[in-house]
Motif scaffolding. Structure first.
Motif, mmCIF file in Angstrom:
data_model
loop_
_atom_site.group_PDB
_atom_site.id
_atom_site.type_symbol
_atom_site.label_atom_id
_atom_site.label_comp_id
_atom_site.label_asym_id
_atom_site.label_seq_id
_atom_site.Cartn_x
_atom_site.Cartn_y
_atom_site.Cartn_z
ATOM 1 N N LEU A 25 0.825 -1.203 0.000
ATOM 2 C CA LEU A 25 0.000 0.000 0.000
ATOM 3 C C LEU A 25 0.864 1.260 0.000
ATOM 4 O O LEU A 25 0.550 2.238 -0.686
ATOM 5 C CB LEU A 25 -0.938 -0.017 1.210
ATOM 6 N N LYS A 26 1.950 1.240 0.745
ATOM 7 C CA LYS A 26 2.848 2.400 0.767
ATOM 8 C C LYS A 26 3.519 2.584 -0.597
ATOM 9 O O LYS A 26 3.674 3.714 -1.071
ATOM 10 C CB LYS A 26 3.898 2.224 1.859
ATOM 11 N N ALA A 27 3.932 1.472 -1.210
ATOM 12 C CA ALA A 27 4.551 1.565 -2.535
ATOM 13 C C ALA A 27 3.573 2.133 -3.551
ATOM 14 O O ALA A 27 3.915 3.030 -4.330
ATOM 15 C CB ALA A 27 5.033 0.181 -2.980
ATOM 16 N N TRP A 28 2.341 1.627 -3.544
ATOM 17 C CA TRP A 28 1.328 2.145 -4.464
ATOM 18 C C TRP A 28 1.066 3.629 -4.221
ATOM 19 O O TRP A 28 0.942 4.406 -5.173
ATOM 20 C CB TRP A 28 0.034 1.354 -4.295
ATOM 21 N N ALA A 29 0.958 4.026 -2.955
ATOM 22 C CA ALA A 29 0.653 5.422 -2.629
ATOM 23 C C ALA A 29 1.749 6.353 -3.148
ATOM 24 O O ALA A 29 1.461 7.410 -3.726
ATOM 25 C CB ALA A 29 0.483 5.586 -1.121
ATOM 26 N N LEU A 30 3.005 5.953 -2.971
ATOM 27 C CA LEU A 30 4.108 6.805 -3.412
ATOM 28 C C LEU A 30 4.234 6.826 -4.932
ATOM 29 O O LEU A 30 4.591 7.845 -5.516
ATOM 30 C CB LEU A 30 5.415 6.339 -2.771
ATOM 31 N N VAL A 31 3.932 5.709 -5.586
ATOM 32 C CA VAL A 31 3.941 5.695 -7.050
ATOM 33 C C VAL A 31 2.825 6.588 -7.597
ATOM 34 O O VAL A 31 3.021 7.326 -8.570
ATOM 35 C CB VAL A 31 3.791 4.255 -7.581
ATOM 36 N N ALA A 32 1.652 6.562 -6.956
ATOM 37 C CA ALA A 32 0.553 7.437 -7.369
ATOM 38 C C ALA A 32 0.939 8.899 -7.170
ATOM 39 O O ALA A 32 0.661 9.755 -8.035
ATOM 40 C CB ALA A 32 -0.707 7.105 -6.580
ATOM 41 N N ALA A 33 1.599 9.199 -6.050
ATOM 42 C CA ALA A 33 2.034 10.579 -5.803
ATOM 43 C C ALA A 33 3.085 11.012 -6.817
ATOM 44 O O ALA A 33 3.093 12.159 -7.275
ATOM 45 C CB ALA A 33 2.583 10.697 -4.384
ATOM 46 N N THR A 34 3.978 10.075 -7.179
ATOM 47 C CA THR A 34 4.978 10.361 -8.210
ATOM 48 C C THR A 34 4.301 10.755 -9.515
ATOM 49 O O THR A 34 4.687 11.729 -10.178
ATOM 50 C CB THR A 34 5.865 9.123 -8.447
ATOM 51 N N ALA A 94 8.372 -18.185 -7.325
ATOM 52 C CA ALA A 94 6.970 -18.232 -7.740
ATOM 53 C C ALA A 94 6.148 -17.185 -6.998
ATOM 54 O O ALA A 94 5.438 -16.370 -7.607
ATOM 55 C CB ALA A 94 6.402 -19.633 -7.515
ATOM 56 N N ALA A 95 6.234 -17.184 -5.667
ATOM 57 C CA ALA A 95 5.466 -16.220 -4.876
ATOM 58 C C ALA A 95 5.962 -14.789 -5.096
ATOM 59 O O ALA A 95 5.147 -13.880 -5.312
ATOM 60 C CB ALA A 95 5.506 -16.593 -3.400
ATOM 61 N N PRO A 96 7.281 -14.523 -5.058
ATOM 62 C CA PRO A 96 7.752 -13.164 -5.350
ATOM 63 C C PRO A 96 7.359 -12.688 -6.742
ATOM 64 O O PRO A 96 7.067 -11.505 -6.934
ATOM 65 C CB PRO A 96 9.276 -13.273 -5.210
ATOM 66 N N LEU A 97 7.364 -13.604 -7.721
ATOM 67 C CA LEU A 97 6.972 -13.226 -9.070
ATOM 68 C C LEU A 97 5.497 -12.837 -9.115
ATOM 69 O O LEU A 97 5.113 -11.873 -9.795
ATOM 70 C CB LEU A 97 7.245 -14.389 -10.022
ATOM 71 N N LEU A 98 4.669 -13.568 -8.375
ATOM 72 C CA LEU A 98 3.254 -13.217 -8.281
ATOM 73 C C LEU A 98 3.088 -11.853 -7.623
ATOM 74 O O LEU A 98 2.282 -11.032 -8.078
ATOM 75 C CB LEU A 98 2.504 -14.285 -7.496
ATOM 76 N N ARG A 99 3.842 -11.587 -6.560
ATOM 77 C CA ARG A 99 3.761 -10.282 -5.896
ATOM 78 C C ARG A 99 4.232 -9.170 -6.822
ATOM 79 O O ARG A 99 3.702 -8.052 -6.792
ATOM 80 C CB ARG A 99 4.593 -10.311 -4.611
ATOM 81 N N THR A 100 5.226 -9.472 -7.670
ATOM 82 C CA THR A 100 5.671 -8.480 -8.656
ATOM 83 C C THR A 100 4.535 -8.122 -9.602
ATOM 84 O O THR A 100 4.316 -6.946 -9.921
ATOM 85 C CB THR A 100 6.866 -9.037 -9.459
ATOM 86 N N GLY A 101 3.800 -9.138 -10.057
ATOM 87 C CA GLY A 101 2.662 -8.889 -10.944
ATOM 88 C C GLY A 101 1.576 -8.076 -10.268
ATOM 89 O O GLY A 101 0.988 -7.167 -10.877
ATOM 90 N N VAL A 102 1.301 -8.383 -8.997
ATOM 91 C CA VAL A 102 0.283 -7.628 -8.246
ATOM 92 C C VAL A 102 0.680 -6.162 -8.151
ATOM 93 O O VAL A 102 -0.136 -5.260 -8.395
ATOM 94 C CB VAL A 102 0.091 -8.236 -6.843
ATOM 95 N N PHE A 103 1.942 -5.917 -7.799
ATOM 96 C CA PHE A 103 2.404 -4.529 -7.712
ATOM 97 C C PHE A 103 2.301 -3.838 -9.069
ATOM 98 O O PHE A 103 1.835 -2.704 -9.164
ATOM 99 C CB PHE A 103 3.849 -4.476 -7.217
ATOM 100 N N GLY A 104 2.750 -4.526 -10.132
ATOM 101 C CA GLY A 104 2.756 -3.907 -11.462
ATOM 102 C C GLY A 104 1.362 -3.570 -11.959
ATOM 103 O O GLY A 104 1.130 -2.472 -12.472
ATOM 104 N N GLY A 106 -1.373 -3.103 -10.137
ATOM 105 C CA GLY A 106 -1.916 -2.017 -9.315
ATOM 106 C C GLY A 106 -1.311 -0.668 -9.673
ATOM 107 O O GLY A 106 -2.013 0.345 -9.727
ATOM 108 N N ALA A 107 0.009 -0.650 -9.930
ATOM 109 C CA ALA A 107 0.676 0.598 -10.283
ATOM 110 C C ALA A 107 0.153 1.138 -11.619
ATOM 111 O O ALA A 107 -0.039 2.345 -11.780
ATOM 112 C CB ALA A 107 2.183 0.389 -10.346
ATOM 113 N N MET A 108 -0.088 0.242 -12.585
ATOM 114 C CA MET A 108 -0.616 0.694 -13.882
ATOM 115 C C MET A 108 -2.034 1.248 -13.742
ATOM 116 O O MET A 108 -2.390 2.240 -14.379
ATOM 117 C CB MET A 108 -0.565 -0.458 -14.885
ATOM 118 N N ILE A 109 -2.851 0.615 -12.896
ATOM 119 C CA ILE A 109 -4.208 1.120 -12.666
ATOM 120 C C ILE A 109 -4.144 2.507 -12.027
ATOM 121 O O ILE A 109 -4.878 3.433 -12.428
ATOM 122 C CB ILE A 109 -5.000 0.143 -11.779
#
Length: 213
Positions: A25-34, A94-104, A106-109
């Protein structure tokens, strides 16, 4: 904008490796602010800043044993063990790759939502961008003043640390960061080589290239 993006990186890294929702959530918030501060920073930052950090986190996860594995790693990859090594590495990421996709995703949205009002306004009142004259596109070897202002002074004493940074990048898992730094440094040379124009194409005459330095 760049400061916001750089502050997002620790949370991106910790989300990939640890999977804590608060970091995401913090990563998404800062990317949105960027994006709200300057959307072009997000576009270039995704390639040159966020992607190398994601790659570094995945490389580190690929080396971390799973709970049901021993700590030993084969010293050499051979015809007999390569399949097992590859499968173990894939299981680890596998799990980190899935988390990478979730972050990516969400960031694009978020990028789309933040930029949507500007995009709608620009469709109704379009801007015609003209080339911007700027000395950061000069050849720094023939126009020494431009090289001084846009290359030597910005790097300063960091040039003394550059050989060590290259050495550490080549000898550790930090090589994705080294590739990014090298690409940015090359684009920051402006018109000294033809490479920035070939890479940036039409954007070359619009962007000021000192941003890459």
């Amino acid at each position: 904008s760049l400061a916001l993006l750089l502050n997002a990186l620790p949370f991106v890294y910790r989300w990939i490796r640890g999977g804590r929702a608060s970091d995401l959530l913090k990563a998404w918030a800062l990317v949105a602010a960027t994006t709200g501060a300057h959307h072009v920073t997000t576009l270039f930052g995704a390639v040159f800043i966020i992607a190398p950090v994601l790659a570094l986190a995945l490389l580190q996860e690929a080396r971390r044993p799973l709970p049901d594995e021993g700590a030993a790693h084969p010293r050499y990859i051979t015809a007999a063990n390569w399949r097992g090594v590859v499968m173990r590495r894939l299981r680890r990421i596998a799990a980190p790759l899935l988390r990478t996709g979730v972050f990516g995703v969400g960031a694009m949205i978020l990028l789309f939502l933040v930029i949507l009002p500007y995009w709608l306004w620009s469709r109704a009142d379009p801007i015609t961008q003209v080339p911007i004259p700027h000395a950061s596109r000069d050849n720094y070897l023939t126009k020494l003043n431009a090289g001084l202002i846009f290359w030597l002074i910005p790097y300063g004493l960091l040039l003394l640390a550059a050989p060590y940074a290259v050495y550490k990048g080549l000898t550790t898992k930090a090589w994705p960061l080294l590739l990014s730094v090298g690409a940015l440094a090359l684009l920051g040379t402006g018109g000294t080589t033809p490479i920035p124009r070939l890479v940036l194409r039409g954007a070359y005459d619009i962007l000021t290239l000192d941003r890459f330095t």
